[in-house]
Design a protein around this motif. Structure first.
Motif: not given
Length: 77
Positions: A11-16, A21-33, A40-48
């Motif tokens: 139930g996790l997503r890779q963020c971002p 499709g380009t791999p990111v240098l630092f990625a995290h697994k996050v829940s939908l929430g 909602r917090g305008l995280y700087h990587k969400c726009h792309a």
């Protein structure tokens, strides 16, 4: 290929998840929430990110690809 969402493995997503499709240098697994909180917090990587609500509404959810395969390229902006 299946759509990757809250029912994806663990139930996790890779963020971002980049739309091009380009791999990111630092990625995290996050829940939908957590993903929605970051948007909602305008995280700087969400726009792309392929999970951005605006991108998903226009192009659908990202598709889980085989390892090494790129996501389809989407124009953002």
């Amino acid at each position: 290929m299946e759509s990757m969402d809250a029912s994806s493995p663990e139930g996790l997503r890779q963020c971002p998840t980049r739309t091009d499709g380009t791999p990111v240098l630092f990625a995290h697994k996050v829940s939908l929430g957590q993903c929605q909180d970051r948007q909602r917090g305008l995280y700087h990587k969400c726009h792309a990110c392929a999970w951005n609500n605006n991108i998903v509404s226009k192009h659908g959810a990202p598709v889980l690809q085989a390892k090494g395969a790129a996501l389809p390229k989407l124009e953002v902006g």
